[in-house]
Design a protein around this motif. Sequence first.
Motif, PDB file in Angstrom:
ATOM      1  N   TRP A  80       0.983  -1.326   0.223  1.00 53.90           N
ATOM      2  CA  TRP A  80      -0.110  -0.132   0.203  1.00 53.90           C
ATOM      3  C   TRP A  80       1.367   1.128  -0.350  1.00 53.90           C
ATOM      4  O   TRP A  80       1.840   1.405   0.488  1.00 53.90           O
ATOM      5  CB  TRP A  80      -0.975  -0.092   0.883  1.00 53.90           C
ATOM      6  CG  TRP A  80      -1.881  -0.971   1.274  1.00 53.90           C
ATOM      7  CD1 TRP A  80      -2.408  -1.758   1.781  1.00 53.90           C
ATOM      8  CD2 TRP A  80      -3.468  -0.855   0.550  1.00 53.90           C
ATOM      9  NE1 TRP A  80      -3.227  -2.597   1.549  1.00 53.90           N
ATOM     10  CE2 TRP A  80      -4.115  -1.967   0.784  1.00 53.90           C
ATOM     11  CE3 TRP A  80      -3.928   0.444  -0.081  1.00 53.90           C
ATOM     12  CZ2 TRP A  80      -5.281  -1.986   0.246  1.00 53.90           C
ATOM     13  CZ3 TRP A  80      -4.759   0.123  -0.717  1.00 53.90           C
ATOM     14  CH2 TRP A  80      -5.822  -0.957  -0.226  1.00 53.90           C
ATOM     15  N   ILE A  81       0.507   1.926  -0.306  1.00 52.24           N
ATOM     16  CA  ILE A  81       1.514   3.459  -1.131  1.00 52.24           C
ATOM     17  C   ILE A  81       0.230   4.908  -0.491  1.00 52.24           C
ATOM     18  O   ILE A  81      -0.944   4.380  -1.197  1.00 52.24           O
ATOM     19  CB  ILE A  81       2.578   3.730  -1.913  1.00 52.24           C
ATOM     20  CG1 ILE A  81       0.873   4.408  -3.722  1.00 52.24           C
ATOM     21  CG2 ILE A  81       2.949   2.940  -2.138  1.00 52.24           C
ATOM     22  CD1 ILE A  81       1.906   4.124  -4.727  1.00 52.24           C
ATOM     23  N   SER A  82       0.619   5.171   0.556  1.00 52.87           N
ATOM     24  CA  SER A  82      -0.301   6.664   0.368  1.00 52.87           C
ATOM     25  C   SER A  82       0.563   7.818   0.099  1.00 52.87           C
ATOM     26  O   SER A  82       1.325   8.392  -0.320  1.00 52.87           O
ATOM     27  CB  SER A  82      -0.233   7.055   1.859  1.00 52.87           C
ATOM     28  OG  SER A  82      -0.636   5.762   2.505  1.00 52.87           O
ATOM     29  N   PHE A  83      -0.692   9.036  -0.384  1.00 50.52           N
ATOM     30  CA  PHE A  83      -0.499  10.528  -0.976  1.00 50.52           C
ATOM     31  C   PHE A  83      -0.714  11.093  -0.100  1.00 50.52           C
ATOM     32  O   PHE A  83      -2.386  11.727   0.075  1.00 50.52           O
ATOM     33  CB  PHE A  83      -1.176  10.991  -2.001  1.00 50.52           C
ATOM     34  CG  PHE A  83      -0.347   9.802  -3.652  1.00 50.52           C
ATOM     35  CD1 PHE A  83       0.347   9.673  -3.985  1.00 50.52           C
ATOM     36  CD2 PHE A  83      -1.263   8.066  -4.287  1.00 50.52           C
ATOM     37  CE1 PHE A  83       0.854   8.967  -5.078  1.00 50.52           C
ATOM     38  CE2 PHE A  83      -1.008   7.799  -4.958  1.00 50.52           C
ATOM     39  CZ  PHE A  83       0.221   7.923  -5.573  1.00 50.52           C
ATOM     40  N   PRO A  84      -0.218  11.558   1.627  1.00 50.77           N
ATOM     41  CA  PRO A  84      -0.751  11.986   2.128  1.00 50.77           C
ATOM     42  C   PRO A  84      -1.010  13.606   1.398  1.00 50.77           C
ATOM     43  O   PRO A  84       0.072  14.474   0.779  1.00 50.77           O
ATOM     44  CB  PRO A  84       1.023  12.435   3.354  1.00 50.77           C
ATOM     45  CG  PRO A  84       2.231  12.065   2.415  1.00 50.77           C
ATOM     46  CD  PRO A  84       1.433  11.131   1.160  1.00 50.77           C
ATOM     47  N   ASP A  85      -1.275  14.340   1.927  1.00 49.62           N
ATOM     48  CA  ASP A  85      -1.961  16.070   2.010  1.00 49.62           C
ATOM     49  C   ASP A  85      -2.313  16.162   0.668  1.00 49.62           C
ATOM     50  O   ASP A  85      -2.316  17.202  -0.074  1.00 49.62           O
ATOM     51  CB  ASP A  85      -0.847  16.880   2.081  1.00 49.62           C
ATOM     52  CG  ASP A  85       0.116  16.917   3.507  1.00 49.62           C
ATOM     53  OD1 ASP A  85      -1.593  16.416   4.524  1.00 49.62           O
ATOM     54  OD2 ASP A  85       1.529  16.687   4.082  1.00 49.62           O
ATOM     55  N   LEU A  86      -2.334  14.873   0.062  1.00 45.82           N
ATOM     56  CA  LEU A  86      -2.984  15.201  -1.840  1.00 45.82           C
ATOM     57  C   LEU A  86      -4.213  15.926  -1.662  1.00 45.82           C
ATOM     58  O   LEU A  86      -5.670  15.413  -0.666  1.00 45.82           O
ATOM     59  CB  LEU A  86      -3.753  14.092  -2.325  1.00 45.82           C
ATOM     60  CG  LEU A  86      -3.835  14.626  -3.984  1.00 45.82           C
ATOM     61  CD1 LEU A  86      -2.041  15.099  -4.957  1.00 45.82           C
ATOM     62  CD2 LEU A  86      -4.109  12.579  -3.871  1.00 45.82           C
ATOM     63  N   LEU A  87      -4.312  16.884  -2.808  1.00 51.32           N
ATOM     64  CA  LEU A  87      -6.361  17.761  -2.591  1.00 51.32           C
ATOM     65  C   LEU A  87      -7.432  16.812  -3.011  1.00 51.32           C
ATOM     66  O   LEU A  87      -6.759  15.594  -3.219  1.00 51.32           O
ATOM     67  CB  LEU A  87      -6.628  18.419  -3.691  1.00 51.32           C
ATOM     68  CG  LEU A  87      -4.885  19.611  -3.380  1.00 51.32           C
ATOM     69  CD1 LEU A  87      -5.501  20.878  -4.404  1.00 51.32           C
ATOM     70  CD2 LEU A  87      -6.030  20.929  -1.981  1.00 51.32           C
ATOM     71  N   PRO A  88      -8.671  16.158  -1.618  1.00 51.41           N
ATOM     72  CA  PRO A  88      -9.737  15.473  -2.161  1.00 51.41           C
ATOM     73  C   PRO A  88     -10.282  15.839  -3.595  1.00 51.41           C
ATOM     74  O   PRO A  88     -10.188  14.942  -4.439  1.00 51.41           O
ATOM     75  CB  PRO A  88      -9.766  16.134  -1.067  1.00 51.41           C
ATOM     76  CG  PRO A  88      -9.423  17.038   0.094  1.00 51.41           C
ATOM     77  CD  PRO A  88      -8.980  17.937  -0.814  1.00 51.41           C
TER      78      PRO A  88
END
Length: 115
Positions: A11-19
């Motif tokens: 799993w990878i995450s994209f933090p602070d990505l605009l919704p």
Amino acid sequence: MEEETSQAIAWISFPDLLPTFFVKEALFTLAYAVGNPLQLDMATINKTRPSCARVKVQLDLLVEKPQFVQMEIEDETTNATRSVKVKIQYDYIPSYCRKCKLQGHMEDEHRILHP
């Protein structure tokens, strides 16, 4: 037969990505920088965790994993583009030994090479 594949699921995450970018096509495009995207997690699909988006990817443990991906955003009214650097966070990624070609440890932890 004694070798394990260097392919793994993570799993990878994209933090602070605009919704506004929490759409499958946009997230899969970003995830291609890491590997083959497989699916989004339910919180991302339902937009119940607006702080970050998560994608399950198939990646190669022998390839260096990028920490950022560059995203070009175009304003449709003015046709102006701007570049945004999107951070990639990795959940647990298994280790892979290039010497014995097994997952679970790195080459510097190899018992035969480093008793």
